[in-house]
Structures are given as C-alpha cells and as structure tokens.
Design a protein around this motif. Structure first.
Motif: not given
Length: 460
Positions: A231-237, A249-265, A444-448
C-alpha cells in the motif's frame, strides 16, 4: 490471507435419477432368476461404489469445524454414495507444519485445502485435473466461469494446470470496534482515509480510554506487513519474481509498521504471537480497537464478539490510502484439491470412478449451495461471483450496510499476492524475527536480511 480460522441446481437431479434407474434395472435382473450376468453388468446394476473421502482443512475453532462439516454434507446430499469426512482440522499454523510431512511421507488425506500463496510451493501434493475432466466427470452443468478468474488462476501449478477449486478470496481490510469509535467521538474509518488519520485515531482511542483500549493490534505476521508495504508503494519481489526484501525502503517501512507497538498504543505480542492469528482475539475481546484481517475470518469474529463481554458493533473499512492516493491491498484466497495419495488411499477401487467422485466432491465443496452457505455464515467472501451477495447480506445484518461500498472500493485497486515457491520458508523466517523487532532486540534490516538469507528450499 490468513484464514485462521442455494438451491440444488436442476442438472444435479440427474444424479438421483441415475440411482433410481439403476435400482429398477437391478429389480428386473433379480426377477429373471440367477441367470449368468457379465461382471461389468453386475457392477453397474449395483450402482456407484460407496466411498468416504477424507478431507483436511485448517480451522479457527468449533464454529469453523461446524461450518466445514455442514459444507461436506452438501456433497453427500447431491451424491449419496460419496461421504466427505473432515479428519484433519488443526489451526492455521499447525496445518503448514504437518502438511509438508504428509507430502513427503505419502500420508495425505484424499482432499486437501490450499492457499493461493502456497500453491506452486506445494504443487506436488495434488493430482491436477483438466477442464474437460471438471466439466464431464463432476456436477452436470459445471463451469469454471462461475468463479472469480483471478483466484482460479492462483490455484494452478507452474504448468498452468488446475490443482484446486477456490471457495473464497479477498483483500485485507481494517476491522474496527465501531462502538469504541462512537464512544470517543472519533470519525469512523471510511473510503479515502489516510495512514496519518489511522495513526491519529489509534493514539486518540488509547488516550481517551485512559489506556484501557489499545488503538490497534499490530499482527506480527508477514502477510499484514507486506500489505502495508505494498500500500505504501514498495515491492518485495524482483521483476523476475525472486524475493528482494532486505532493502532500505523495506527496512524503513518495517520500522513504520511496528511503530504503534514501540509508541505504546498497540500491545506487544507475546513471543509465540508470531505464528499468526494473535491479533484477532485482542480485537474480539475489545482490548484493541482495530486490526487487519480478511473477509474469511468474519464467522469467527462474529461468534467471539457475541460471546464476549464487550459485544461491540463491528465495522470494516479499506486500508488507508498510500502515497499513490489509492488503497492497495494484496488479494489471496483458498480452495480444495485432490491429493496425490488419492489412489493409494483406496486400493482396489476403479481409478476412473474414484477420480470422478473426488472431482464431484471438490465441486460440491465449492458449489452453489456451499458458497451460499459459507457466504451467509460470513466464513467466505465467495469465489463464485453470484454468491458474493450473501456475504454482503450477512455483513449488513451486523450493522455494516456500507460493506458493498467498502469492498468494492478496496477491490478496485488491489493486486494479486504473488509469491515464490519458497514462501513457507520465507514466512517462517520473517515470523521468527518480527516480535524481536517489536521488542527492539532485532533491527528491521537484520530481520529482513535473515528472511532473505533463510528462505529454505521449495516446498515438497
């Protein structure tokens, strides 16, 4: 994605007429005494050979099991000599652990369920069926044109052969607690809303509820992350279809994806939450106001919310729009095929007759009556286009009259969830790392990169 959980057509009556004719024929033969009868005629006079076809399908609980058993009963009502027996009903993740073992050990059931994402990876598990076999050996009047052609193609092997017939498909949507939104005077999610609005809403719900309700249950699972990334315009293949997931790009998006958890919401999932399906109970219990899911899980959501303490109103919305100005979701679905072990499981039975019965079974499990039932129960957004209206009727009865508009809007710009033949390994690798990313112990980059380097081998 993660399915964790009509009237009889006139041509079908010919099957019952066939049985009646055979019974009359048998009576006439008996009245003539024990005259020598060729073996082929004696077999025909006895009617079709009774057969019980074992069937495996993942389930999300007793409501799912009841639904699938009822689905199986339609096959028996159309073809009384065929009994479809659900014998293997683990949870979603357990299915994909056990299935590869069955394939390698030749212990599959007769009929097997398959998700479109994993079709090519598990194509050796199936007995392919041709269009002519489907139309001549199955339900009279059967046509592949009744199905959504996109998901039908998603259940073909790399040679273009059909290995399963679909019962559902759909995009990922946002499921939300409508009661909570109304209680805190937050505008309801609607077509065209943005990720900025989404983030404001989850923060507002957490704040206004004084921390008693998280804004969002952030599922630690690859499917939901790739939906967000797409949805954010990235490609995984890559253009050639190979995995390329460890990019900046994917590492940055993964950081954004998990941000609600880190922010406590959003709550931190437990270590075993990475197996998928963790977010649904969080939302169903009222602990979180939103989560991502597909239409296939509606029956479980309805049952859980109705039996829970909160018993809130259910709302659905499309994904927030990404940079393209469109709400782009990945489309996937599931269906049923015939096992490679079908003939081994029924030694001595005529192979042509057995295959014909198995074809009738998968057509019945995905037939008009079955699809009307599953759609009405909310278990499936029907792969048969004519039966999709029953899903909409069910959703409307739950107080979501805008479902037609929501689904139409989401489907308009959604794209196929394309995978590789190593997807089971890729999913396992990503899912093993994602909770660590949410905890902050893995970057995020290590996980990817771990996912990229540990795809495994193609499924059996």
């Amino acid at each position: 994605m993660n399915p964790r959980r009509a009237l009889l057509p006139d041509p079908i009556r010919s099957g019952r007429s066939r049985l009646a004719a055979l019974a009359v024929s048998a009576t006439l033969v008996t009245s003539l005494g024990f005259t020598a009868i060729p073996a082929s005629q004696a077999t025909a006079a006895a009617g079709p050979t009774p057969v019980t076809l074992t069937w495996q399908m993942w389930t999300g609980g007793q409501a799912d099991i009841n639904a699938w058993n009822h689905d199986a009963s339609f096959v028996h009502s159309m073809f009384p000599w065929i009994t479809v027996k659900l014998t293997y009903d683990p949870a979603w993740t357990g299915y994909w652990v056990k299935f590869p073992v069955e394939i390698s050990s030749n212990t599959e059931t007769d009929l097997v369920a398959m998700q479109s994402l994993r079709t090519t990876g598990f194509q050796s598990a199936f007995t392919p069926v041709s269009t002519s076999e489907l139309t001549t050996d199955g339900i009279p009047g059967f046509s592949l044109m009744a199905y959504n052609q996109g998901i039908l193609n998603g259940l073909k092997n790399t040679a273009g052969q059909q290995v399963a017939l679909p019962y559902d498909f759909g995009p990922i949507l946002v499921f939300y607690n409508k009661t909570a939104f109304l209680r805190y005077h937050i505008p309801l999610p609607a077509n065209g809303w943005t990720w900025a609005q989404f983030n404001r809403d989850i923060a507002a719900i957490y704040k206004d509820s004084k921390g008693t309700i998280y804004g969002y249950a952030d599922d630690p699972y690859i499917d939901e992350f790739l939906d967000y990334a797409t949805d954010m315009g990235a490609h995984y293949l890559t253009p050639s279809g190979a995995l390329k997931i460890n990019t900046p790009q994917m590492a940055s998006l993964l950081e954004q994806y998990i941000a609600p958890v880190k922010e406590g919401v959003a709550p931190l999932p437990p270590a075993n939450g990475n197996s998928g399906g963790w977010a649904a109970p969080e939302w169903e219990s009222g602990a979180a106001a939103m989560y991502l899911d597909g239409p296939w899980d509606l029956i479980g959501d309805i049952a859980a919310v109705k039996s829970g303490i909160e018993r809130f109103q259910i709302g659905i919305a499309p994904l927030p729009v990404g940079p393209s100005g469109k709400s782009v979701s990945l489309l996937a679905g599931s269906g049923f095929g015939i096992s490679q072990d079908l003939y081994k499981n029924h030694p001595g039975m005529n192979k042509a007759e057995l295959l014909s019965d198995a074809i009738k079974a998968i057509e019945g499990l995905t037939g008009v009556r079955a699809e009307q039932f599953l759609a009405s129960a909310g278990r499936a957004f029907s792969a048969r286009t004519a039966q999709q209206k029953y899903w909409f009727q069910t959703v409307a009865s739950l107080g979501v009259p805008s479902a037609v508009t929501t689904m139409g809007y989401q489907l308009q710009n959604s794209v196929a969830y394309v995978t590789t033949n190593k997807w089971n390994g890729i999913s396992d690798a990503f899912n093993s790392e994602i909770v660590g990313v949410m905890q902050g112990s893995i970057s995020p980059m290590a996980a990817l990169t771990y996912t990229q380097d540990n795809q495994g081998t193609p499924a059996a």
